[in-house]
Scaffold this motif. Structure first.
Motif, PDB file in Angstrom:
ATOM      1  N   VAL A   1       0.653  -1.001   0.338  1.00  0.00           N
ATOM      2  CA  VAL A   1      -0.084  -0.160   0.410  1.00  0.00           C
ATOM      3  C   VAL A   1       0.727   1.199   0.100  1.00  0.00           C
ATOM      4  O   VAL A   1       0.942   2.387  -0.711  1.00  0.00           O
ATOM      5  CB  VAL A   1      -1.484  -0.162   1.020  1.00  0.00           C
ATOM      6  N   LEU A   2       1.491   1.248   0.857  1.00  0.00           N
ATOM      7  CA  LEU A   2       2.718   2.468   1.171  1.00  0.00           C
ATOM      8  C   LEU A   2       3.259   2.436  -0.346  1.00  0.00           C
ATOM      9  O   LEU A   2       4.050   3.901  -0.911  1.00  0.00           O
ATOM     10  CB  LEU A   2       3.731   2.694   2.291  1.00  0.00           C
ATOM     11  N   GLY A   3       3.721   1.619  -1.034  1.00  0.00           N
ATOM     12  CA  GLY A   3       4.829   1.241  -2.584  1.00  0.00           C
ATOM     13  C   GLY A   3       3.453   2.478  -3.306  1.00  0.00           C
ATOM     14  O   GLY A   3       3.780   3.232  -4.076  1.00  0.00           O
ATOM     15  N   ILE A   4       2.167   1.573  -2.933  1.00  0.00           N
ATOM     16  CA  ILE A   4       1.214   2.414  -4.347  1.00  0.00           C
ATOM     17  C   ILE A   4       0.593   3.979  -3.548  1.00  0.00           C
ATOM     18  O   ILE A   4       1.324   4.471  -4.816  1.00  0.00           O
ATOM     19  CB  ILE A   4       0.205   1.364  -4.065  1.00  0.00           C
ATOM     20  N   TYR A   5       1.288   3.882  -2.933  1.00  0.00           N
ATOM     21  CA  TYR A   5       0.886   5.270  -2.364  1.00  0.00           C
ATOM     22  C   TYR A   5       1.562   5.883  -3.511  1.00  0.00           C
ATOM     23  O   TYR A   5       1.486   7.689  -3.332  1.00  0.00           O
ATOM     24  CB  TYR A   5       0.554   5.814  -0.793  1.00  0.00           C
ATOM     25  N   ARG A   6       3.153   6.471  -2.547  1.00  0.00           N
ATOM     26  CA  ARG A   6       4.362   6.665  -3.175  1.00  0.00           C
ATOM     27  C   ARG A   6       4.154   6.882  -4.783  1.00  0.00           C
ATOM     28  O   ARG A   6       4.892   8.591  -5.417  1.00  0.00           O
ATOM     29  CB  ARG A   6       5.413   5.906  -3.544  1.00  0.00           C
ATOM     30  N   ARG A   7       3.602   6.085  -5.209  1.00  0.00           N
ATOM     31  CA  ARG A   7       4.155   5.605  -7.172  1.00  0.00           C
ATOM     32  C   ARG A   7       2.493   6.739  -7.789  1.00  0.00           C
ATOM     33  O   ARG A   7       2.700   7.589  -8.515  1.00  0.00           O
ATOM     34  CB  ARG A   7       4.037   4.419  -7.653  1.00  0.00           C
ATOM     35  N   MET A   8       1.709   6.637  -6.955  1.00  0.00           N
ATOM     36  CA  MET A   8       0.354   7.054  -7.559  1.00  0.00           C
ATOM     37  C   MET A   8      -0.459   7.827  -6.648  1.00  0.00           C
ATOM     38  O   MET A   8      -1.574   8.750  -7.288  1.00  0.00           O
ATOM     39  CB  MET A   8      -0.874   5.738  -7.944  1.00  0.00           C
ATOM     40  N   ARG A   9       0.274   8.971  -5.968  1.00  0.00           N
ATOM     41  CA  ARG A   9      -0.601   8.890  -4.640  1.00  0.00           C
ATOM     42  C   ARG A   9      -1.873   9.059  -3.856  1.00  0.00           C
ATOM     43  O   ARG A   9      -3.342  10.196  -4.226  1.00  0.00           O
ATOM     44  CB  ARG A   9      -0.566  10.811  -5.459  1.00  0.00           C
ATOM     45  N   ALA A  10      -2.323   8.024  -4.044  1.00  0.00           N
ATOM     46  CA  ALA A  10      -4.137   7.595  -3.821  1.00  0.00           C
ATOM     47  C   ALA A  10      -3.547   5.526  -3.497  1.00  0.00           C
ATOM     48  O   ALA A  10      -3.385   4.944  -3.942  1.00  0.00           O
ATOM     49  CB  ALA A  10      -4.423   7.790  -5.130  1.00  0.00           C
ATOM     50  N   ILE A  11      -4.628   5.386  -2.582  1.00  0.00           N
ATOM     51  CA  ILE A  11      -4.235   4.092  -1.988  1.00  0.00           C
ATOM     52  C   ILE A  11      -6.754   4.128  -2.110  1.00  0.00           C
ATOM     53  O   ILE A  11      -7.160   2.781  -1.499  1.00  0.00           O
ATOM     54  CB  ILE A  11      -4.460   3.902  -0.815  1.00  0.00           C
ATOM     55  N   ASP A  12      -6.719   4.805  -2.663  1.00  0.00           N
ATOM     56  CA  ASP A  12      -8.536   4.489  -2.548  1.00  0.00           C
ATOM     57  C   ASP A  12      -8.488   3.518  -4.401  1.00  0.00           C
ATOM     58  O   ASP A  12      -7.709   3.547  -5.671  1.00  0.00           O
ATOM     59  CB  ASP A  12      -8.845   6.051  -3.600  1.00  0.00           C
ATOM     60  N   THR A  13      -9.157   2.285  -3.706  1.00  0.00           N
ATOM     61  CA  THR A  13      -8.745   0.732  -4.862  1.00  0.00           C
ATOM     62  C   THR A  13      -9.513   1.535  -6.032  1.00  0.00           C
ATOM     63  O   THR A  13      -9.085   0.924  -7.272  1.00  0.00           O
ATOM     64  CB  THR A  13      -9.149  -0.324  -4.344  1.00  0.00           C
ATOM     65  N   SER A  14     -11.205   2.156  -6.168  1.00  0.00           N
ATOM     66  CA  SER A  14     -11.637   2.572  -7.024  1.00  0.00           C
ATOM     67  C   SER A  14     -10.661   3.535  -8.213  1.00  0.00           C
ATOM     68  O   SER A  14     -11.346   3.372  -8.731  1.00  0.00           O
ATOM     69  CB  SER A  14     -12.870   2.832  -6.760  1.00  0.00           C
ATOM     70  N   ARG A  15      -9.869   3.933  -7.680  1.00  0.00           N
ATOM     71  CA  ARG A  15      -8.323   4.984  -8.627  1.00  0.00           C
ATOM     72  C   ARG A  15      -7.599   3.711  -9.094  1.00  0.00           C
ATOM     73  O   ARG A  15      -6.641   4.828  -9.977  1.00  0.00           O
ATOM     74  CB  ARG A  15      -8.552   6.125  -7.617  1.00  0.00           C
ATOM     75  N   LEU A  16      -7.206   2.439  -8.630  1.00  0.00           N
ATOM     76  CA  LEU A  16      -6.044   2.599  -8.836  1.00  0.00           C
ATOM     77  C   LEU A  16      -6.558   1.271 -10.061  1.00  0.00           C
ATOM     78  O   LEU A  16      -6.809   0.353 -10.213  1.00  0.00           O
ATOM     79  CB  LEU A  16      -5.480   1.150  -7.577  1.00  0.00           C
ATOM     80  N   THR A  17      -6.807   1.941 -11.912  1.00  0.00           N
ATOM     81  CA  THR A  17      -7.429   1.711 -12.587  1.00  0.00           C
ATOM     82  C   THR A  17      -6.327   1.039 -13.425  1.00  0.00           C
ATOM     83  O   THR A  17      -6.264   0.487 -14.365  1.00  0.00           O
ATOM     84  CB  THR A  17      -8.422   1.924 -13.148  1.00  0.00           C
ATOM     85  N   THR A  18      -5.038   1.060 -13.221  1.00  0.00           N
ATOM     86  CA  THR A  18      -3.962   1.427 -14.468  1.00  0.00           C
ATOM     87  C   THR A  18      -3.684   0.039 -15.152  1.00  0.00           C
ATOM     88  O   THR A  18      -3.416  -0.324 -16.946  1.00  0.00           O
ATOM     89  CB  THR A  18      -2.615   0.927 -13.917  1.00  0.00           C
ATOM     90  N   LEU A  19      -4.006  -1.435 -14.242  1.00  0.00           N
ATOM     91  CA  LEU A  19      -3.868  -2.648 -15.089  1.00  0.00           C
ATOM     92  C   LEU A  19      -5.542  -3.069 -15.369  1.00  0.00           C
ATOM     93  O   LEU A  19      -5.470  -4.118 -15.926  1.00  0.00           O
ATOM     94  CB  LEU A  19      -4.093  -3.957 -13.981  1.00  0.00           C
ATOM     95  N   GLN A  20      -6.603  -2.646 -15.432  1.00  0.00           N
ATOM     96  CA  GLN A  20      -7.861  -2.447 -15.958  1.00  0.00           C
ATOM     97  C   GLN A  20      -7.637  -2.270 -17.910  1.00  0.00           C
ATOM     98  O   GLN A  20      -7.175  -1.318 -18.285  1.00  0.00           O
ATOM     99  CB  GLN A  20      -9.103  -1.534 -15.758  1.00  0.00           C
TER     100      GLN A  20
END
Lengths: 105, 167
Positions: free
Chosen positions: A85-104
């Motif tokens: 989660v911390l890695g995702i936050y550092r890269r994308m500035r968000a941990i809202d799972t509905s906004r993490l749609t890079t793989l969609q």
């Protein structure tokens, strides 16, 4: 079993309630840390089941050993999960799972 | 109602109220603190099941470890100001129906299951001795695999959280 003294069924009911609340938490939360908390609740309900069945089923420590393993795996899971989660936050500035749609697709 | 029953009810209520706080709180920080209440309640339930070692491990690892890193993650990933909006919940109706259905199914299964009759009076024994023997006897292989898992977690967490260096 009589309903006046606490028995296996009472512990199982508590465990089912914890499982359902944890599942609800996992399903509805959009904060990744909230999802991890729901997983902790589910793992805890499994631990209650193991210890309760080991207490009221057969004497012995198998259930308690499994509960210790569950707690160990939960700690490992939450350490890695929060690191992710911390890695995702550092890269994308968000941990809202509905906004993490890079793989969609 | 005996004292043991009253204690069970109090601890079960603690665990369930804490879990409800985790699931329904609008504030991620309140969720984390409710998780602490729930974990303490479960530790108390372990004590009423005469599993004192498991209860100690629960308090040490969950409350002392998991909860602290959860709070760290909460603090590190968002400013305190926008914490309220960060614990968004969606699809509560569908999830509520699904969860309620699972609850009913599990209770039905529980009430219809043929449970082993418990022995009349289960002797309570100190669990640390027995668990130690089991971990180093019958369960020595899972125990060693668990240490390997923990080593992998340690290395993995360091790799995942370190600063990325330029290629």
């Amino acid at each position: 079993m009589s309903m006046t003294t606490v028995g296996l069924a009472h512990y199982l009911v508590v465990s089912v309630v914890l499982l359902c609340l944890g599942l609800y938490c996992v399903l509805t939360r959009r904060n990744a840390i909230g999802v991890l908390m729901g997983i902790e609740l589910i793992l805890n309900s499994a631990g209650i089941n193991f210890v309760a069945v080991s207490r009221y089923g057969s004497a012995g420590f198998d259930g308690q050993v499994f509960a210790v393993f569950i707690i160990m795996l939960a700690a490992a899971e939450s350490a890695i999960g929060l690191a992710v989660v911390l890695g995702i936050y550092r890269r994308m500035r968000a941990i809202d799972t509905s906004r993490l749609t890079t793989l969609q697709g | 109602m005996t004292a043991a029953d009253a204690m069970f009810l109090a601890l079960a209520a603690t665990a369930v109220i804490g879990a409800a706080g985790v699931a329904f709180s609008r504030h991620i920080l309140y969720s984390a603190l409710s998780l602490m209440v729930a974990l303490f309640g479960v530790a108390g339930l372990f004590v009423t099941l005469s599993a004192d070692f498991v209860a100690g491990v629960q308090v040490l690892i969950y409350v002392g470890g998991v909860l602290v890193i959860t709070l760290f993650a909460v603090m590190l990933t968002q400013g305190i100001q926008n914490v309220e909006v960060s614990n968004r919940a969606v699809g509560s109706v569908a999830a509520g129906l699904l969860t309620a259905g699972l609850f009913v199914v599990l209770l039905r299964a529980m009430s219809s299951a043929q449970w082993v009759k418990p022995p009349a009076d289960v002797p309570t024994q100190t669990s640390t001795y027995g668990i130690g023997n089991a971990l180093l006897g019958q369960y020595v292989l899972p125990f060693e695999v668990a240490s390997l898992v923990l080593l992998a977690v340690l290395v993995g967490a360091v790799v995942l959280t370190r600063k990325e260096t330029a290629e």
